[in-house]
Motif scaffolding. Sequence first.
Motif, mmCIF file in Angstrom:
data_model
loop_
_atom_site.group_PDB
_atom_site.id
_atom_site.type_symbol
_atom_site.label_atom_id
_atom_site.label_comp_id
_atom_site.label_asym_id
_atom_site.label_seq_id
_atom_site.Cartn_x
_atom_site.Cartn_y
_atom_site.Cartn_z
ATOM 1 N N UNK A 88 -4.932 -16.122 -20.718
ATOM 2 C CA UNK A 88 -6.290 -16.612 -20.573
ATOM 3 C C UNK A 88 -7.184 -15.954 -21.621
ATOM 4 N N UNK A 89 -7.090 -16.394 -22.876
ATOM 5 C CA UNK A 89 -7.793 -15.711 -23.977
ATOM 6 C C UNK A 89 -9.293 -15.573 -23.755
ATOM 7 N N UNK A 90 -9.912 -16.552 -23.125
ATOM 8 C CA UNK A 90 -11.371 -16.512 -22.998
ATOM 9 C C UNK A 90 -11.837 -15.424 -22.028
ATOM 10 N N UNK A 91 -10.905 -14.805 -21.301
ATOM 11 C CA UNK A 91 -11.303 -13.767 -20.339
ATOM 12 C C UNK A 91 -11.239 -12.363 -20.911
ATOM 13 N N UNK A 92 -10.894 -12.210 -22.176
ATOM 14 C CA UNK A 92 -10.887 -10.870 -22.756
ATOM 15 C C UNK A 92 -12.310 -10.344 -22.894
ATOM 16 N N UNK A 93 -12.516 -9.094 -22.510
ATOM 17 C CA UNK A 93 -13.826 -8.419 -22.628
ATOM 18 C C UNK A 93 -14.926 -9.213 -21.927
ATOM 19 N N UNK A 94 -14.638 -9.723 -20.739
ATOM 20 C CA UNK A 94 -15.578 -10.612 -20.057
ATOM 21 C C UNK A 94 -15.833 -10.213 -18.602
ATOM 22 N N UNK A 95 -14.869 -9.567 -17.947
ATOM 23 C CA UNK A 95 -14.990 -9.288 -16.508
ATOM 24 C C UNK A 95 -16.108 -8.278 -16.247
ATOM 25 N N UNK A 96 -16.968 -8.611 -15.272
ATOM 26 C CA UNK A 96 -18.087 -7.725 -14.944
ATOM 27 C C UNK A 96 -18.178 -7.368 -13.469
ATOM 28 N N UNK A 97 -17.357 -8.011 -12.608
ATOM 29 C CA UNK A 97 -17.226 -7.598 -11.206
ATOM 30 C C UNK A 97 -15.945 -8.226 -10.677
ATOM 31 N N UNK A 98 -15.447 -7.688 -9.546
ATOM 32 C CA UNK A 98 -14.187 -8.219 -9.020
ATOM 33 C C UNK A 98 -14.026 -7.879 -7.546
ATOM 34 N N UNK A 99 -13.156 -8.658 -6.891
ATOM 35 C CA UNK A 99 -12.800 -8.423 -5.496
ATOM 36 C C UNK A 99 -11.285 -8.539 -5.363
ATOM 37 N N UNK A 100 -10.617 -7.496 -4.844
ATOM 38 C CA UNK A 100 -9.182 -7.544 -4.594
ATOM 39 C C UNK A 100 -8.884 -8.048 -3.186
ATOM 40 N N UNK A 101 -7.682 -8.625 -3.031
ATOM 41 C CA UNK A 101 -7.223 -9.128 -1.727
ATOM 42 C C UNK A 101 -5.783 -8.684 -1.496
ATOM 43 N N UNK A 102 -5.321 -8.863 -0.276
ATOM 44 C CA UNK A 102 -3.924 -8.589 0.070
ATOM 45 C C UNK A 102 -3.487 -7.180 -0.351
ATOM 46 N N UNK A 103 -4.291 -6.198 0.070
ATOM 47 C CA UNK A 103 -4.000 -4.776 -0.122
ATOM 48 C C UNK A 103 -4.030 -4.351 -1.579
ATOM 49 N N UNK A 137 0.831 -1.204 0.000
ATOM 50 C CA UNK A 137 0.000 0.000 0.000
ATOM 51 C C UNK A 137 0.865 1.254 0.000
ATOM 52 N N UNK A 138 1.526 1.515 -1.127
ATOM 53 C CA UNK A 138 2.408 2.680 -1.228
ATOM 54 C C UNK A 138 2.088 3.534 -2.453
ATOM 55 N N UNK A 139 0.946 3.266 -3.085
ATOM 56 C CA UNK A 139 0.570 4.053 -4.259
ATOM 57 C C UNK A 139 1.279 3.631 -5.529
ATOM 58 N N UNK A 140 2.186 2.688 -5.446
ATOM 59 C CA UNK A 140 2.912 2.221 -6.633
ATOM 60 C C UNK A 140 2.243 0.961 -7.180
ATOM 61 N N UNK A 141 2.406 0.728 -8.470
ATOM 62 C CA UNK A 141 1.888 -0.481 -9.104
ATOM 63 C C UNK A 141 2.790 -1.668 -8.739
ATOM 64 N N UNK A 142 2.150 -2.762 -8.309
ATOM 65 C CA UNK A 142 2.930 -3.925 -7.885
ATOM 66 C C UNK A 142 2.947 -5.041 -8.928
ATOM 67 N N UNK A 143 1.832 -5.245 -9.627
ATOM 68 C CA UNK A 143 1.755 -6.322 -10.613
ATOM 69 C C UNK A 143 0.957 -5.842 -11.819
ATOM 70 N N UNK A 144 1.302 -6.369 -12.971
ATOM 71 C CA UNK A 144 0.626 -5.989 -14.217
ATOM 72 C C UNK A 144 0.286 -7.231 -15.030
ATOM 73 N N UNK A 145 -0.931 -7.308 -15.502
ATOM 74 C CA UNK A 145 -1.296 -8.252 -16.553
ATOM 75 C C UNK A 145 -1.577 -7.378 -17.772
ATOM 76 N N UNK A 146 -0.575 -7.202 -18.635
ATOM 77 C CA UNK A 146 -0.713 -6.253 -19.743
ATOM 78 C C UNK A 146 -1.861 -6.633 -20.668
ATOM 79 N N UNK A 147 -2.015 -7.940 -20.902
ATOM 80 C CA UNK A 147 -3.059 -8.417 -21.815
ATOM 81 C C UNK A 147 -3.522 -9.781 -21.320
ATOM 82 N N UNK A 148 -4.759 -9.835 -20.833
ATOM 83 C CA UNK A 148 -5.267 -11.071 -20.244
ATOM 84 C C UNK A 148 -5.275 -12.211 -21.265
ATOM 85 N N UNK A 149 -5.279 -11.867 -22.555
ATOM 86 C CA UNK A 149 -5.304 -12.897 -23.599
ATOM 87 C C UNK A 149 -4.005 -13.688 -23.654
ATOM 88 N N UNK A 150 -2.909 -13.116 -23.116
ATOM 89 C CA UNK A 150 -1.633 -13.839 -23.141
ATOM 90 C C UNK A 150 -1.739 -15.144 -22.354
#
Length: 160
Positions: A106-121, A91-104
């Motif tokens: 998990x192709x079937x998840x492109x243009x599919x996410x409609x809700x989400x829950x984050x964990x571990x800050x 929790x320092x305002x910096x980006x910790x992880x990146x998934x630049x393109x979910x298709x790399x």
Amino acid sequence: MYNVSTGATACHSTFRAAVVDATNGKVTNASPVARTALSDTSFLKRLEGPMPATEATAAAVDYVLSIEYDIANLSPSGGTLTITAGGPCVADGQRDFTVNDVRDAWPSWNDRISSFQGFNTCDVNHYEHQVRNGGDTTGPKRSMTTMGDMSNKTTGLTFG
Ligand SMILES: [Ca+2]
């Protein structure tokens, strides 16, 4: 399931199986109905913190970054994508992880996410296009039960 640190992916037929895998066996009694599980405070707390590997890979410790849902309201009936990494967000305002393109991973998840829950800050930002190409975003948020104009548009994600 997708591990940002290792690139490992797995497919699970139930939310419980996905959580067992994402937590390396630490959490085995998740409700098969994620909406019930995610309204259970003790269950949510158990998804925080390191998930020690149960197999011989002593160095592998996974953290759940987020659970992404195909449909709104954190309902698992359309399917879930659990994203993990080798460490938590900081929790320092910096980006910790990146998934630049979910298709790399998990192709079937492109243009599919409609809700989400984050964990571990992790506050999770969802991008209309690849992260490096911008487009619309949700902005970094811990959770969204509906995503408005960004519903069914996510291609890239960042965690911070
Ligand atoms: Ca997109």
